[in-house]
Scaffold this motif. Structure first.
Motif, mmCIF file in Angstrom:
data_model
loop_
_atom_site.group_PDB
_atom_site.id
_atom_site.type_symbol
_atom_site.label_atom_id
_atom_site.label_comp_id
_atom_site.label_asym_id
_atom_site.label_seq_id
_atom_site.Cartn_x
_atom_site.Cartn_y
_atom_site.Cartn_z
ATOM 1 N N GLY A 9 0.868 -1.177 0.000
ATOM 2 C CA GLY A 9 0.000 0.000 0.000
ATOM 3 C C GLY A 9 0.900 1.221 0.000
ATOM 4 N N ASN A 10 0.807 2.012 -1.060
ATOM 5 C CA ASN A 10 1.648 3.203 -1.153
ATOM 6 C C ASN A 10 0.802 4.410 -0.751
ATOM 7 O OD1 ASN A 10 3.364 5.256 -1.828
ATOM 8 N ND2 ASN A 10 3.388 4.837 -4.038
ATOM 9 N N TRP A 11 1.074 4.906 0.434
ATOM 10 C CA TRP A 11 0.255 6.017 0.940
ATOM 11 C C TRP A 11 0.552 7.326 0.213
ATOM 12 C CZ3 TRP A 11 0.661 5.389 7.059
ATOM 13 C CH2 TRP A 11 0.077 4.165 7.417
ATOM 14 N N LYS A 12 1.642 7.363 -0.534
ATOM 15 C CA LYS A 12 2.072 8.591 -1.229
ATOM 16 C C LYS A 12 2.137 9.760 -0.216
ATOM 17 C CE LYS A 12 0.409 6.631 -5.502
ATOM 18 N NZ LYS A 12 -0.097 6.815 -6.855
ATOM 19 N N MET A 13 1.861 10.990 -0.639
ATOM 20 C CA MET A 13 1.976 12.118 0.297
ATOM 21 C C MET A 13 0.619 12.360 0.962
ATOM 22 S SD MET A 13 3.640 15.889 -0.346
ATOM 23 C CE MET A 13 2.131 16.699 -0.853
ATOM 24 N N GLY A 93 11.703 4.420 -8.017
ATOM 25 C CA GLY A 93 11.348 4.501 -9.430
ATOM 26 C C GLY A 93 9.870 4.633 -9.710
ATOM 27 N N HIS A 94 9.102 5.029 -8.692
ATOM 28 C CA HIS A 94 7.663 5.222 -8.933
ATOM 29 C C HIS A 94 7.481 6.236 -10.068
ATOM 30 C CE1 HIS A 94 3.493 6.314 -8.381
ATOM 31 N NE2 HIS A 94 3.355 5.156 -7.759
ATOM 32 N N SER A 95 6.422 6.068 -10.838
ATOM 33 C CA SER A 95 6.240 6.967 -11.998
ATOM 34 C C SER A 95 6.101 8.427 -11.571
ATOM 35 C CB SER A 95 5.027 6.539 -12.825
ATOM 36 O OG SER A 95 3.856 6.791 -12.100
ATOM 37 N N TYR A 163 4.983 -3.467 -11.862
ATOM 38 C CA TYR A 163 4.598 -2.950 -13.185
ATOM 39 C C TYR A 163 3.391 -2.042 -12.988
ATOM 40 C CZ TYR A 163 2.275 -2.501 -17.635
ATOM 41 O OH TYR A 163 1.636 -1.964 -18.734
ATOM 42 N N GLU A 164 3.597 -0.765 -13.267
ATOM 43 C CA GLU A 164 2.515 0.207 -13.075
ATOM 44 C C GLU A 164 2.369 1.060 -14.328
ATOM 45 O OE1 GLU A 164 1.847 1.054 -8.659
ATOM 46 O OE2 GLU A 164 3.488 2.340 -9.287
ATOM 47 N N PRO A 165 1.428 0.692 -15.198
ATOM 48 C CA PRO A 165 1.208 1.537 -16.372
ATOM 49 C C PRO A 165 0.753 2.917 -15.910
ATOM 50 C CG PRO A 165 -0.460 -0.213 -16.225
ATOM 51 C CD PRO A 165 0.500 -0.452 -15.109
ATOM 52 N N TRP A 167 -0.840 5.236 -17.245
ATOM 53 C CA TRP A 167 -2.217 5.599 -17.603
ATOM 54 C C TRP A 167 -3.251 4.987 -16.658
ATOM 55 C CZ3 TRP A 167 -4.706 1.030 -18.855
ATOM 56 C CH2 TRP A 167 -3.877 -0.021 -19.272
ATOM 57 N N ALA A 168 -2.822 4.041 -15.846
ATOM 58 C CA ALA A 168 -3.773 3.389 -14.929
ATOM 59 C C ALA A 168 -3.643 3.908 -13.500
ATOM 60 C CB ALA A 168 -3.552 1.874 -14.952
ATOM 61 N N ILE A 169 -2.650 4.757 -13.259
ATOM 62 C CA ILE A 169 -2.396 5.193 -11.880
ATOM 63 C C ILE A 169 -3.311 6.352 -11.502
ATOM 64 C CG2 ILE A 169 -0.697 6.233 -10.334
ATOM 65 C CD1 ILE A 169 1.458 4.661 -11.819
ATOM 66 N N GLY A 170 -4.139 6.104 -10.509
ATOM 67 C CA GLY A 170 -4.997 7.161 -9.970
ATOM 68 C C GLY A 170 -6.075 7.622 -10.940
ATOM 69 N N THR A 171 -6.294 6.859 -12.009
ATOM 70 C CA THR A 171 -7.234 7.293 -13.040
ATOM 71 C C THR A 171 -8.551 6.532 -12.992
ATOM 72 O OG1 THR A 171 -6.345 5.640 -14.555
ATOM 73 C CG2 THR A 171 -5.373 7.844 -14.661
ATOM 74 N N GLY A 208 0.341 -2.491 -10.394
ATOM 75 C CA GLY A 208 -0.226 -1.303 -9.750
ATOM 76 C C GLY A 208 -0.932 -0.423 -10.761
ATOM 77 N N GLY A 209 -2.024 0.184 -10.338
ATOM 78 C CA GLY A 209 -2.780 1.082 -11.214
ATOM 79 C C GLY A 209 -4.262 0.869 -11.015
ATOM 80 N N SER A 210 -4.858 1.711 -10.137
ATOM 81 C CA SER A 210 -6.309 1.650 -9.870
ATOM 82 C C SER A 210 -6.787 0.273 -9.417
ATOM 83 C CB SER A 210 -7.102 2.134 -11.089
ATOM 84 O OG SER A 210 -6.796 3.489 -11.361
ATOM 85 N N VAL A 211 -5.978 -0.408 -8.604
ATOM 86 C CA VAL A 211 -6.422 -1.680 -8.022
ATOM 87 C C VAL A 211 -7.405 -1.367 -6.888
ATOM 88 C CG1 VAL A 211 -5.728 -3.775 -6.784
ATOM 89 C CG2 VAL A 211 -4.260 -2.846 -8.595
ATOM 90 N N PHE A 228 0.126 -6.796 -5.710
ATOM 91 C CA PHE A 228 -0.266 -5.452 -6.142
ATOM 92 C C PHE A 228 0.534 -4.371 -5.426
ATOM 93 C CE2 PHE A 228 -4.251 -8.060 -6.083
ATOM 94 C CZ PHE A 228 -4.356 -8.205 -7.463
ATOM 95 N N LEU A 229 0.652 -3.230 -6.103
ATOM 96 C CA LEU A 229 1.054 -2.003 -5.421
ATOM 97 C C LEU A 229 -0.145 -1.063 -5.536
ATOM 98 C CD1 LEU A 229 3.263 -0.573 -3.851
ATOM 99 C CD2 LEU A 229 4.169 0.329 -5.993
ATOM 100 N N VAL A 230 -0.692 -0.725 -4.398
ATOM 101 C CA VAL A 230 -1.984 -0.041 -4.344
ATOM 102 C C VAL A 230 -1.786 1.381 -3.830
ATOM 103 C CG1 VAL A 230 -4.312 -0.176 -3.369
ATOM 104 C CG2 VAL A 230 -2.989 -2.283 -3.704
ATOM 105 N N GLY A 231 -2.365 2.349 -4.526
ATOM 106 C CA GLY A 231 -2.291 3.734 -4.076
ATOM 107 C C GLY A 231 -3.541 4.114 -3.306
ATOM 108 N N GLY A 232 -4.493 4.733 -4.016
ATOM 109 C CA GLY A 232 -5.701 5.264 -3.384
ATOM 110 C C GLY A 232 -6.408 4.296 -2.451
ATOM 111 N N ALA A 233 -6.583 3.060 -2.898
ATOM 112 C CA ALA A 233 -7.346 2.104 -2.088
ATOM 113 C C ALA A 233 -6.577 1.639 -0.849
ATOM 114 C CB ALA A 233 -7.764 0.901 -2.939
HETATM 115 O O1 LIG Z 1 1.916 3.147 -6.050
HETATM 116 C C1 LIG Z 1 0.763 2.946 -6.390
HETATM 117 C C2 LIG Z 1 0.293 3.293 -7.707
HETATM 118 O O2 LIG Z 1 0.736 4.540 -8.101
HETATM 119 C C3 LIG Z 1 -1.167 3.056 -7.947
HETATM 120 O O3 LIG Z 1 -1.942 4.099 -7.452
HETATM 121 P P1 LIG Z 1 -3.552 3.963 -7.550
HETATM 122 O O4 LIG Z 1 -3.879 2.633 -6.938
HETATM 123 O O5 LIG Z 1 -4.074 5.119 -6.783
HETATM 124 O O6 LIG Z 1 -3.875 3.976 -9.007
#
Ligand SMILES: O=C[C@H](O)COP(=O)(O)O
Length: 247
Positions: A9-13, A93-95, A163-165, A167-171, A208-211, A228-233
């Protein structure tokens, strides 16, 4: 050779001490599938706080670190500093690092190498943009990104590839299970050809990407998707369901 399912789970900022407490409480309540390795990527300022409170079954990761041990690099943190506070993992190396902060393949590879040499385990992220996918360049782009890493490291044991396309991240646009599987298969073949069969068979390649809790089960059925690498969820209670995608 089986590969243990891995969900980060990537909490990001995002977050605060209060939010971190809530998210940890949710993970502790679980219950989490014991056959899954679980990681949370935490903003640097909260690493110590979260590490103190997280159960030791959950890996706590930094979301970045620099390529040298110490020196005049204002604002950076080093792998040895992470180790010093008990952190054993880092996401590199996150996008968002590649695109917003202009990190090159070479810099990312140098960071991966130094992190591994310093005793950290690494989630190394790669993935193509929408433009690159539409131009039919997906395979070439991910091969170039993974080759840069391969050229700098000699041990893949402590590496998870994400692998995180882009175009699928946070979209909200998840890659279909087939689209993700296709790229994961290409990456595994690349590892077999360019590194060796053992590394290809044992290295986890996570998507990873909108999982979300709605799409994770179908994705998890694909034979080359190892987690998975999960952002928002990862900031929501449904993260537990994603960890448990194979149950
Ligand atoms: O590190 C996680 C990815 O950037 C995916 O983010 P997301 O699940 O919000 O699309």
């Amino acid at each position: 050779m089986s590969r243990k399912f891995f969900v980060g789970g990537n909490w990001k900022m995002n977050g605060s001490k209060k939010v971190a407490d809530e998210l940890l409480g949710n993970l502790v309540k679980g219950p989490l599938d014991p056959n899954v390795e679980v990681l949370i990527g935490v903003p640097a300022i909260y690493l110590d706080f979260v590490k103190e409170k997280a159960p030791c079954s959950i890996y706590v990761a930094a979301q970045n670190c620099y390529k040298t041990e110490k020196g005049a690099f204002t604002g950076e943190i080093s792998p040895s500093m992470l180790k010093d506070i008990g952190i054993d993992w880092v996401i590199l190396g996150h996008s968002e690092r590649r695109q917003i902060f202009q990190e090159s393949d070479t810099l990312i590879a140098e960071k991966v190498n130094h992190a591994l040499e310093s005793g950290l385990s690494v989630v190394a992220c790669i993935g193509e943009t929408l433009e690159e996918r539409e131009a039919g360049q997906t395979e070439a782009v991910v091969a170039k990104q993974i080759k840069a890493i391969k050229d700098k490291i000699c041990n893949w044991q402590n590496v998870v590839i994400a692998y995180e396309p882009v175009w699928a991240i946070g979209t909200g646009k998840t890659a279909s299970p087939q689209q993700a599987q296709d790229v994961h298969k290409i990456l595994r073949k690349w590892l077999a050809d360019e590194v060796n069969e053992t590394v290809a068979k044992t290295t986890r390649i996570i998507y990873g990407g909108s999982v979300t809790s709605s799409n994770c089960r179908e994705l998890a059925k694909e034979c080359d998707i190892d987690g998975f690498l999960v952002g928002g969820a990862s900031l929501k209670p449904e993260f537990v369901e994603i960890v448990n995608a194979n149950q």
